[in-house]
Design a protein around this motif. Structure first.
Motif, short mmCIF file in Angstrom:
data_model
loop_
_atom_site.label_atom_id
_atom_site.label_comp_id
_atom_site.label_asym_id
_atom_site.label_seq_id
_atom_site.Cartn_x
_atom_site.Cartn_y
_atom_site.Cartn_z
N UNK A 1 -6.07 -26.26 38.84
CA UNK A 1 -6.55 -25.94 37.49
C UNK A 1 -5.54 -25.11 36.71
N UNK A 2 -4.70 -24.34 37.41
CA UNK A 2 -3.78 -23.53 36.62
C UNK A 2 -2.39 -24.14 36.54
N UNK A 3 -2.21 -25.26 37.20
CA UNK A 3 -0.93 -25.93 37.03
C UNK A 3 -0.91 -26.59 35.66
N UNK B 1 -8.82 -23.31 29.78
CA UNK B 1 -7.82 -22.51 29.07
C UNK B 1 -7.92 -21.06 29.52
N UNK B 2 -9.14 -20.59 29.67
CA UNK B 2 -9.33 -19.18 30.02
C UNK B 2 -8.74 -18.86 31.39
N UNK B 3 -8.91 -19.78 32.36
CA UNK B 3 -8.37 -19.52 33.69
C UNK B 3 -6.86 -19.34 33.61
N UNK B 4 -6.22 -20.20 32.80
CA UNK B 4 -4.77 -20.08 32.68
C UNK B 4 -4.39 -18.75 32.06
N UNK B 5 -5.14 -18.37 31.03
CA UNK B 5 -4.84 -17.09 30.39
C UNK B 5 -5.04 -15.94 31.36
N UNK B 6 -6.09 -16.09 32.18
CA UNK B 6 -6.43 -15.06 33.15
C UNK B 6 -5.28 -14.86 34.12
N UNK C 1 -17.07 -25.91 39.96
CA UNK C 1 -15.88 -25.37 40.62
C UNK C 1 -15.08 -24.52 39.64
N UNK C 2 -15.09 -24.92 38.35
CA UNK C 2 -14.39 -24.11 37.35
C UNK C 2 -15.01 -22.74 37.23
N UNK C 3 -16.34 -22.72 37.19
CA UNK C 3 -17.03 -21.44 37.03
C UNK C 3 -16.77 -20.55 38.24
N UNK C 4 -16.85 -21.17 39.43
CA UNK C 4 -16.65 -20.39 40.65
C UNK C 4 -15.23 -19.85 40.70
N UNK C 5 -14.28 -20.70 40.33
CA UNK C 5 -12.89 -20.24 40.37
C UNK C 5 -12.69 -19.12 39.37
N UNK D 1 -9.49 -21.35 47.41
CA UNK D 1 -8.88 -22.49 46.72
C UNK D 1 -7.99 -22.05 45.57
N UNK D 2 -8.17 -20.82 45.10
CA UNK D 2 -7.38 -20.39 43.96
C UNK D 2 -5.98 -19.96 44.41
N UNK D 3 -5.12 -19.72 43.43
CA UNK D 3 -3.78 -19.21 43.75
C UNK D 3 -3.83 -17.70 43.74
N UNK D 4 -3.33 -17.10 44.78
CA UNK D 4 -3.30 -15.64 44.76
C UNK D 4 -1.92 -15.21 44.31
#
Lengths: 483, 753
Positions: A401-403, B165-170, B207-211, B313-316
């Motif tokens: 999702x962030x790629x 978009x918000x996840x990327x900004x985050x 999955x978006x909300x959880x991430x 599953x997220x990137x740390x």
């Protein structure tokens, strides 16, 4: 594309501070030296790059001390020094056959003949096997198999299943998949051929001047023995298994084809198989021999080829000898293509990595979030409790999702068209409502107003009917008066 | 010739924009040369007009403007202009106004689409700007706060798009995001509503909300993000543990020592639970009041599991320490819930309540399987020490029943819980994928059996007995009436039974095929099981013969063909009397590359060394050609033998001596896998062609009486002398002569016993 050669050497045993022991990561096809490591002496076959480039680690087991040096890519001196239970004489990583940049299991062979298996991400010592009676010389892994060679002239093959997936809690009694005792002297090198699991072959070389090829299809079975003229100190296989190049203890490299013309019927057939023994005749005319190392060190009597690798296209041999020289040799012409920087002591490891040109990850960038250290390798074997409290230290990646998304004009247009459908009006009725504000009449649509209005209308109705009645009356009166 | 920008610009305004098709406009503007060849003024006018359109009162115009803006900003010239900031402001304005949606209950679609498009466009602009230092500094950073708050505002309207978009900004603009963290988190939790809304969300949105929840919980802390990550994960583990413990009240878990062991190995819950900051509110359940409330437990477990998994599953941003053992433990505990072994407590008498509890347990079990599945996908080799146990748990999850003292897989149970079984099989497939030659059938038996049951057709299950028994009690008239009704409804079933048979659906078959494929390639199965699987594969492919399409691989038949090819490549250890190769050949032979390589094996093209012998080969080729041509002249046919198979006699004999058993059938197969048993002419086509040509020339030369042919032969002889320095000594006492002869059939001694 470029190929990077990583190589290091044993160093000088007298040099306790390892000030002369270097390792290099250099380009195979250009003159570029990408990286240099210091204090990097290694036992033969006992250095391994976890991956290559930014953020990757190099692990080197020192020859004289039970210590593992961990280097971070981009730094010259060791980032971390991890004490080990014993001196490790060989080291490798069990790699995913789908992704050779990834490896989670570290395998080390010790001086006393033990095989150690650590989880790289948690440092836990998962398993220890007393595999040999003497130091291990080479460990190789592929597709669920782990083969270890030792100075005790035996080869032991384990399967991942037997190491971890046993029913009973204590796995001491698990037997290895096979123990091969055909060689009579120290094993110098081991390789698995590539391919499907049931087509795998194991190739081994030994100081007893033989190369042995085992088939692991059903059980380990010797299918070919190649007897050389001299003790074999290293070998490398053609990627397509067309030939074996063997490095000998006289500094020569011998080309052994695995296919040849049958002189009787002129048909190409494969060499060996079915337990045959192939004896190589002395190559007096040097037709199949590369003598580069011996020629370059004419004054030295004791010269051995200690390490060999083949380039990506199988046309260049990268060979190192016990004097610290490393040559890139063109196989067709048997000439030196390139001479790499010399090292002190015998060349112990050569690794080849394929990289893209100007790959970004090869540049040193500052990243404070980098994982600098690997978890310290434990010295005692895990128990059930350790496994439950196992913590993996790693940087999580792979979130899609962030790629950055793959923006493509055609799919954008398709998307636009499907969205436009919602605005479109396909019927013939144009029911657009235009609301004009200000100049127009405003309606108060209160229910009260409505009832008021209704009242008004009904009143007016009433009045109208009254009026009409009066009018009719008057009209009647008028017509009557006329008559 | 392309139209110029100045002719396009007039259409970019409110009253003209509807005159031209939007697609056309977009295509024109996306063309780099149209933009780059236009004057600077025109470029500015274009962007300014698009920005004006963004401010329009009509949704459609605003929507079109967002699309035009996206295409404009494809061009670096326009992206770098000063107008980009205004464009962002325009987009933010659209979001802030929420397109004048006043009614959240029933927002109009057009406005939603406009919002969605504006969000996407904003995301696109931000992505274009990211990484470019000056643009970021001058354009993005000043506007970022506004962007974030407006995006958070529209989450409830267009969650999928704004969250992306918000996840990327985050992740990339953590510092600016910090003040909004709380608001963002609360908005997300409001959407989830303690997990009650979970089933109203699409899997993607879930999955978006959880991430997002996972990211926002640790990434905003100023220091030690990895510590925060770990604390959060541990908290969720504890929260899950506390929820799981609810089942202790209704299941006989106290008798299950395995469960108790595992449960106590999880981190200890604090004495005072209220001191914990749980993510969700405490559950209040009273199954005596309404038994259906037990499903709240499984639902809560589902939410927590998904949240837990989103953490891995997220990137740390930095290395984190993952409580791997605990994750596996949670997965194991949930997966090993089984009401066969730990039945519902006997003091719960109400049957419907008991059933509800059992169903809820199955749902929790699914959550456990989900954990195990995503762990293997993420960590692969780290799972090695656990594979055995996990496969055993999965195997034990297959419903069984006891028939005459023997435990057998329960067919009806499997059909009833098809979803669960499919999940189990999928997970087992993932675990077996990293194994090689897995040979412990004790923990695979039920899995294999259940998959063999699932592949069968399902007959209609109509409880005819019940109808009859209920009828006997009613009075005669009713009986007559109801009987006639029953007869009508059942008549079709009796006469056209085949119409009621349900075939396993495509996704079930897909899972089964994948599972079998892994079994064949990664496990050492017993001959019985192999033949069952082979039987399935062949029958399945015959049923889908049209789909197979002669072996041409498409998306629909990929798994079928893969399975057939795996059967070719992994024939199994033991000899089977009948080879399936002919059948597979008939099914996919004409297009399968693996099949053709299997029956026409060839050596790799040899390196230069062998080229020395080309001359010799050529000579031999010429002779062969001549002979063949003569033959062809006689027969009128022309055939080139592809290769000759040569079997090693000595090995066969030796083996037979050893085994005293007739193993003729599988020898050729074995040899194929060992790879060295074949000898054939190296006949690359091009070489043959070249030789043909040479031969023709030779004949010409002969005709003209030239001496060139002699020369060629001479050179060939020279090459022949340049022999290889390899001699062969056979290990066996057999002489070397055998190796030389061509077209040789094996001498096979068939022992009489």
């Amino acid at each position: 594309m470029d190929e990077l050669v990583f190589y290091n050497a044993r160093g000088n045993p007298q040099d306790k501070k390892h000030s002369t022991a270097f390792a290099y990561l250099a380009s195979l096809h250009t003159t570029k030296v990408v990286h240099q490591y210091r204090q990097c002496p290694s036992s033969p076959n006992a250095s391994v790059n976890v991956s290559i480039g930014h953020g990757s680690h190099l692990l080197v087991a020192l020859p004289e001390r039970p210590v593992l040096h961990v280097y971070l890519y981009g730094k010259e001196s060791p980032e971390q020094i991890i004490p080990l239970p014993e001196i490790l004489t060989s080291l490798t990583i069990y790699r995913d056959s789908n992704n050779n940049m990834k490896g989670d299991l570290l395998l080390g062979g010790s001086n006393s003949g033990r095989l150690y298996i650590w989880s790289l991400n948690s440092g836990l010592l998962l398993s220890v096997k007393q595999a040999h009676y003497q130091p291990l010389t080479h460990i190789t892994t592929y597709s669920g198999f782990i083969a270890t060679g030792s100075k005790d002239s035996r080869i032991v093959i384990y399967t991942i299943n037997s190491l971890f997936m046993n029913n009973n809690e204590n796995n001491e009694n698990e037997k290895p998949y096979a123990i091969l005792t055909d060689h009579t002297l120290e094993i110098t090198s081991l390789t698995f051929t590539k391919g499907l699991n049931n087509d795998i072959k194991l190739i081994s070389s030994s100081l007893d001047s033989t190369i042995r090829i085992y088939s692991l299809t059903i059980s380990a079975k010797l299918i070919t023995t190649i007897v050389s003229t001299n003790p074999i100190t290293s070998f490398v296989c053609d990627p397509a298994m067309r030939a074996i190049y063997i490095g000998m203890n006289n500094g020569n490299i011998r080309y052994v084809p695995l296919f040849k013309i049958n002189p009787k019927n002129k048909i190409i057939e494969s060499v060996g198989g079915l337990g045959k023994i192939i004896t190589l005749k002395p190559d007096t005319e040097l037709l199949d021999t590369i003598t580069v190392h011996a020629e370059n060190h004419k004054d030295v009597s004791d010269i051995k080829i200690t390490c060999m690798k083949l380039s990506f296209d199988g046309t260049l041999l990268i060979t190192g000898d016990n004097l610290g020289s490393l040559y890139v040799i063109d196989i067709t012409t048997k000439q030196i293509r390139k001479k790499m920087k010399d090292l002190v002591g015998e060349i112990c490891n050569i690794e080849l990595w394929n990289v893209k040109d100007n790959e970004e990850k090869l540049n040193n960038t500052v990243d404070k979030n980098l994982m600098r250290n690997i978890p310290v390798l434990k010295r005692s074997i895990i128990e059930g409790k350790d496994l439950i409290n196992q913590c993996l230290t790693m940087r999580l990646t792979g979130d899609k999702t962030i790629n950055s998304s793959d923006w493509n004009f055609q799919s954008f247009i398709n998307n636009v068209q499907s969205e436009e459908q919602i605005f479109a009006n396909f019927s013939s009725v144009d029911s657009t409502t235009t609301t004009s504000s200000g100049g127009g009449v405003t309606f108060n649509t209160d229910s009260k107003t409505i009832t008021d209005l209704k009242d008004k209308i009904s009143k007016k109705d009433q009045e109208y009917t009254d009026l009409k009645a009066k009018y009719d009356e008057l009209l009647l009166a008028y017509t009557a008066s006329l008559k | 010739m392309l139209p110029e920008l100045q002719h396009i610009i007039p259409y970019i305004q409110e009253d003209k924009i509807n005159d031209v098709s939007l697609t056309l406009l977009l295509e024109l503007i996306s063309n780099p040369s149209i933009i780059n060849e236009s004057s600077n003024v025109d470029q500015q006018i274009l962007v300014t007009r698009v920005i004006t359109l963004l401010k329009s009162n009509h949704s459609i115009t605003r929507w079109k403007a967002t699309k035009l803006l996206t295409v404009c900003l494809l061009h670096p010239v326009l992206l770098l202009s000063s107008n980009t900031a205004n464009a962002i402001a325009g987009l933010v304005k659209i979001l802030e106004s929420k397109c004048f949606i006043a009614n959240y209950e029933n927002p109009t679609e057009k406005e939603l689409i406009t919002l969605k498009s504006a969000t996407e466009c904003l995301g696109f602009v931000i992505e274009k700007i990211r990484g470019k230092p000056t643009l970021t500094r001058e354009v993005l950073t000043p506007k970022l706060a506004g962007i974030i708050s407006s995006l958070i505002d529209v989450i409830s309207l267009v969650p999928e798009y704004s969250l992306k978009v918000l996840i990327q900004l985050l992740v990339f603009n953590t510092t600016t995001f910090r003040p909004f963290g709380m608001k963002f988190e609360n908005t997300l939790k409001r959407i989830l509503n303690d997990g009650e809304n979970l089933n109203k969300l699409s899997p993607e949105l879930r999955s978006l909300i959880m991430k997002s929840l996972a990211y926002v919980s640790f990434i905003l802390s100023r220091e030690k993000q990895s510590e925060a990550w770990k604390d959060n994960v541990n908290n969720i583990v504890l929260e899950l543990k506390s929820v799981i413990s609810i089942y202790e009240a209704c299941l006989e878990l106290s008798n299950d020592s395995d469960y108790i062991d595992k449960f106590h190995q999880l981190p200890k819950l604090p004495e005072n639970l209220s001191s914990m900051n749980f993510i969700f509110n405490t559950l209040s359940i009273d199954i005596n009041e309404s038994p259906i409330e037990i499903f709240k437990v499984s639902q809560r477990i589902e939410v927590l599991t998904e949240l837990l998994l989103s953490y891995i599953e997220i990137n740390s941003p930095t290395a984190v320490s993952i409580p791997f053992g605990h994750l596996i433990l949670i997965g194991q505990i949930l997966t090993s819930f089984n009401t066969n072994f730990t039945p519902v407590k006997s003091d719960i008498r109400d049957i419907s309540t008991r059933n509800m509890i059992e169903k809820s347990v199955i749902q929790s079990k699914l959550s456990g399987i989900k954990i195990l599945n995503s762990l293997i996908n993420k960590f692969q080799f780290e799972m090695y020490p656990h594979i055995y146990k996990i496969l055993a748990i999965l195997d034990a999850s297959i419903p069984v029943k006891t028939i005459n003292g023997k435990i057998k897989v329960d067919e009806t149970g499997i059909y009833e819980n098809e979803g669960l079984i499919i999940n189990i099989l999928e997970t087992a497939t993932e675990y077996l994928k990293i194994c090689e030659r897995f040979n412990d059938m004790t923990i695979l038996g039920r899995l294999v059996e259940s998959s063999l049951i699932l592949k069968e057709d399902r007959e209609p299950n109509v409880p005819t007995d019940k109808i009859n028994t209920s009828n006997t009690n009613s009075n005669s008239r009713n009986k007559k009436q109801s009987k006639s009704k029953t007869v009508v409804s059942l008549s079709d079933l009796l006469s056209h039974k085949q119409l009621f048979i349900n075939q396993p659906n495509i996704s079930t078959l897909l899972t089964i095929r994948k599972f079998f494929n892994i079994l064949i390639t990664k496990c050492e199965l017993s001959p019985g099981k192999i033949s069952q699987i082979v039987r399935f594969a062949i029958l399945d492919s015959i049923c889908n013969i049209e789909l197979i399409n002669e072996g041409k691989v498409t998306n629909e038949n990929k798994e079928i063909i893969e399975l057939l090819e795996s059967i070719l490549l992994f024939p199994g250890k033991s000899s089977t009397s009948i080879s399936v190769i002919p059948m597979i050949s008939n099914l996919i032979g004409s297009n399968s590359r693996i099949y053709t390589l299997l029956v026409n094996p060839r050596f790799p093209l040899l390196p230069k060394k062998i080229n020395d012998y080309n001359a010799e080969l050529e000579k031999e080729e010429i002779e062969e050609e001549e002979r063949l041509e003569e033959e062809a002249l006689h027969n009128g046919t022309f055939q080139i033998p592809e290769f000759t198979e040569k079997r090693p006699v000595e090995e066969i004999e030796q083996e037979e001596r050893e085994n005293k058993r007739q193993k003729v059938d599988n020898i050729s197969e074995k040899l194929t896998t060992e790879g060295n048993g074949f000898v054939f002419n190296e006949q690359s086509e091009s070489a043959t062609e070249a030789l043909n040509e040479m031969k023709r020339e030779l004949e010409k030369e002969k005709a003209t009486g030239s001496s060139l042919s002699d020369k060629i032969i001479e050179s060939a002889e020279v090459a022949e002398d340049n022999n290889m320095v390899i001699s062969e000594v056979d290990a066996e006492e057999d002489e070397d002569d055998d190796m030389g002869s061509d077209f040789e059939m094996p001498v096979i001694n068939v022992d009489d016993d």
